[in-house]
Motif scaffolding. Structure first.
Motif, mmCIF file in Angstrom:
data_model
loop_
_atom_site.group_PDB
_atom_site.id
_atom_site.type_symbol
_atom_site.label_atom_id
_atom_site.label_comp_id
_atom_site.label_asym_id
_atom_site.label_seq_id
_atom_site.Cartn_x
_atom_site.Cartn_y
_atom_site.Cartn_z
ATOM 1 N N MET A 1 0.824 -1.209 0.000
ATOM 2 C CA MET A 1 0.000 0.000 0.000
ATOM 3 C C MET A 1 0.862 1.263 0.000
ATOM 4 S SD MET A 1 -2.882 1.318 2.718
ATOM 5 C CE MET A 1 -1.691 1.917 3.913
ATOM 6 N N ARG A 2 1.940 1.241 0.791
ATOM 7 C CA ARG A 2 2.826 2.411 0.863
ATOM 8 C C ARG A 2 3.469 2.672 -0.493
ATOM 9 N NH1 ARG A 2 4.495 4.465 5.396
ATOM 10 N NH2 ARG A 2 3.882 2.527 6.437
ATOM 11 N N LEU A 3 3.907 1.592 -1.147
ATOM 12 C CA LEU A 3 4.536 1.726 -2.453
ATOM 13 C C LEU A 3 3.540 2.270 -3.478
ATOM 14 C CD1 LEU A 3 7.476 1.028 -3.188
ATOM 15 C CD2 LEU A 3 6.624 -1.072 -4.243
ATOM 16 N N ALA A 4 2.301 1.788 -3.407
ATOM 17 C CA ALA A 4 1.275 2.239 -4.348
ATOM 18 C C ALA A 4 0.964 3.716 -4.152
ATOM 19 C CB ALA A 4 0.006 1.399 -4.177
ATOM 20 N N ARG A 5 0.854 4.156 -2.913
ATOM 21 C CA ARG A 5 0.573 5.574 -2.651
ATOM 22 C C ARG A 5 1.744 6.449 -3.101
ATOM 23 N NH1 ARG A 5 -3.658 7.373 0.509
ATOM 24 N NH2 ARG A 5 -5.048 5.740 1.271
ATOM 25 N N ALA A 6 2.967 5.962 -2.911
ATOM 26 C CA ALA A 6 4.134 6.720 -3.372
ATOM 27 C C ALA A 6 4.096 6.876 -4.885
ATOM 28 C CB ALA A 6 5.412 6.019 -2.933
ATOM 29 N N LEU A 20 -8.213 10.964 -6.441
ATOM 30 C CA LEU A 20 -8.482 10.721 -5.029
ATOM 31 C C LEU A 20 -9.771 9.922 -4.846
ATOM 32 C CD1 LEU A 20 -7.492 14.247 -3.674
ATOM 33 C CD2 LEU A 20 -6.242 12.111 -3.323
ATOM 34 N N ALA A 21 -10.764 10.191 -5.688
ATOM 35 C CA ALA A 21 -12.004 9.413 -5.625
ATOM 36 C C ALA A 21 -11.762 7.967 -6.052
ATOM 37 C CB ALA A 21 -13.071 10.062 -6.509
ATOM 38 N N VAL A 26 -11.465 2.094 -4.625
ATOM 39 C CA VAL A 26 -10.904 0.745 -4.770
ATOM 40 C C VAL A 26 -9.626 0.513 -3.970
ATOM 41 C CG1 VAL A 26 -11.922 0.473 -7.053
ATOM 42 C CG2 VAL A 26 -9.591 1.378 -6.856
ATOM 43 N N GLY A 27 -9.138 1.548 -3.264
ATOM 44 C CA GLY A 27 -7.900 1.396 -2.526
ATOM 45 C C GLY A 27 -6.702 1.747 -3.394
ATOM 46 N N PRO A 28 -5.560 2.064 -2.771
ATOM 47 C CA PRO A 28 -4.405 2.550 -3.540
ATOM 48 C C PRO A 28 -3.802 1.537 -4.503
ATOM 49 C CG PRO A 28 -3.827 2.206 -1.230
ATOM 50 C CD PRO A 28 -5.303 2.068 -1.325
ATOM 51 N N VAL A 29 -3.783 0.251 -4.148
ATOM 52 C CA VAL A 29 -3.142 -0.749 -5.009
ATOM 53 C C VAL A 29 -3.923 -0.916 -6.309
ATOM 54 C CG1 VAL A 29 -2.436 -3.152 -5.209
ATOM 55 C CG2 VAL A 29 -2.125 -1.949 -3.035
#
Length: 390
Positions: A1-6, A20-21, A26-29
């Motif tokens: 998740m951290r990698l996806a948000r980065a 952002l929506a 569906v979540g960051p990944v």
């Protein structure tokens, strides 16, 4: 998740509402998969994004996910989140995401506009809670009056244990950081919110100052290392400065100023806005006088007044909560009248509330700000209603 948000932070511009929506839906990944074209998006997802944008983002119409993906696609080949994380590690920094212990919980008040992540240089300890943070903002071309007032306020706030939040720029921002560092009485005396990547201290003339802020406090940004501090990103980072603090004080601002943009963000999420009065002959105080005249700000002249305003906001200590009988105890007569006029289900405009409550629009706006800070009123796309807490 951290990698996806980065990765998403490099793919999307700050406050990209469609992006952002998508993350919310569906979540960051999976959002990264959809945004980069690796995952297909159906009509159901498109409709869910449209609903989120309308209900939480105030966006009535948008060009659709296909148009957003075309906008993001040029950046997909350059995505290298592991490299960005390595850069932060080399700088002695980190990336924090919602849910981390270090994540500033007050940013949740931004709703759909909450940043995807924060690139952070500074102490690895949680930032102070909302009521212990005050933002000081103003003109880059500050006068000697503005510099003196800002330094005194920042020093006094830091001496009282407050953390001073500002934007690291020349002028009022720089004086705010310096004053807070001089008066430091806590582990995090000041926070600088940057418009560009934290790998480069900008502006270069403030490099030594920002390095001291990183050593004694925190330098944060929502854009990854190497990102340029564009005009757009300056305006977007202002919402973070506003959300970090219980009170935003504008010390000096011209008639059209980025500091007024920060004040607007603060008002939008129900934070208190203060303005320091100046000479009627000074163009640098015209924006402050505008805030005071329009009823969007409280006049502040010393540290005690700011501390008093901060005490009305944020999370009260447990002892204070136990001692308080009702949330509306201590409200002024006008605020009680306005609270009674607020509908519980459908939101009402300022003009309609003024007519129902028999108050001026300026008084209604000021009262809504106070009720919003207490959690008794909530804003929905510019209209207001009473919360169930009330």
């Amino acid at each position: 998740m951290r990698l996806a948000r980065a990765a998403l932070a490099r793919l999307m511009e700050p406050q990209d509402m469609a992006g952002l929506a998508l993350v919310r839906a569906v979540g960051p990944v999976d959002a990264l998969g959809v945004a980069s074209g690796e995952l297909d998006a159906g009509a159901a997802l498109e409709q869910e994004i449209s609903t989120l944008l309308a209900e939480e983002g105030g966006v009535v119409s948008w060009p659709g996910l296909a148009a957003s993906k075309r906008r993001w696609s040029p950046r997909v080949p350059d995505l290298a989140p592991e490299r960005d994380l390595d850069t932060m590690k080399r700088l002695g920094g980190r990336v924090v995401v919602p849910g981390d212990e270090l994540w500033p919980k007050q940013l949740q008040d931004l709703g759909l506009q909450e940043p995807l992540c924060l690139w952070w240089r500074g102490h690895a300890e949680p930032l102070p809670v909302l009521r212990n943070c005050v933002s000081l903002v103003g003109s880059r071309d500050s006068t000697s009056y503005g510099a003196a007032v800002t330094g005194d306020l920042a020093y006094g706030l830091a001496q009282r244990g407050f953390t001073v939040v500002s934007g690291g720029a020349y002028g009022i921002d720089a004086h705010a950081h310096r004053g807070a560092l001089s008066g430091a009485a806590t582990a995090t005396p000041t926070i600088a919110v940057m418009a560009g990547g934290v790998d480069r201290f900008y502006p270069s003339g403030n490099e030594d100052l920002l390095r001291a802020v990183a050593q004694q406090g925190a330098v944060i940004s929502e854009v990854p290392p190497g990102s340029a501090p564009t005009r757009y990103r300056f305006l977007q980072r202002n919402r973070i400065i506003a959300a970090m603090a219980s009170v935003t004080v504008v010390v000096e601002a011209r008639w059209r100023s980025g500091a007024l943009n920060t004040a607007h963000h603060a008002e939008t999420i129900g934070r208190i806005v203060g303005a320091v009065p100046g000479s009627v002959h000074s163009a640098n105080s015209a924006g402050c006088h505008r805030l005071l005249r329009d009823g969007g700000a409280v006049c502040v002249t010393d540290v005690g007044e700011i501390a008093e305003l901060a005490g009305r906001n944020g999370e009260a200590p447990a002892a204070d909560r136990a001692a308080s009988a009702q949330e509306h105890d201590g409200l002024s007569l006008e605020d009680l009248i306005l609270l009674d006029a607020l509908p519980l289900r459908s939101a009402s405009s300022v003009e309609k509330l003024a007519a129902v409550a028999g108050l001026s629009p300026d008084a209604v706006r000021a009262g809504l700000g106070r009720l919003g800070l207490l959690g008794l009123a909530a804003s929905e796309r510019g209209a207001w209603k009473r919360t169930r807490k009330a």
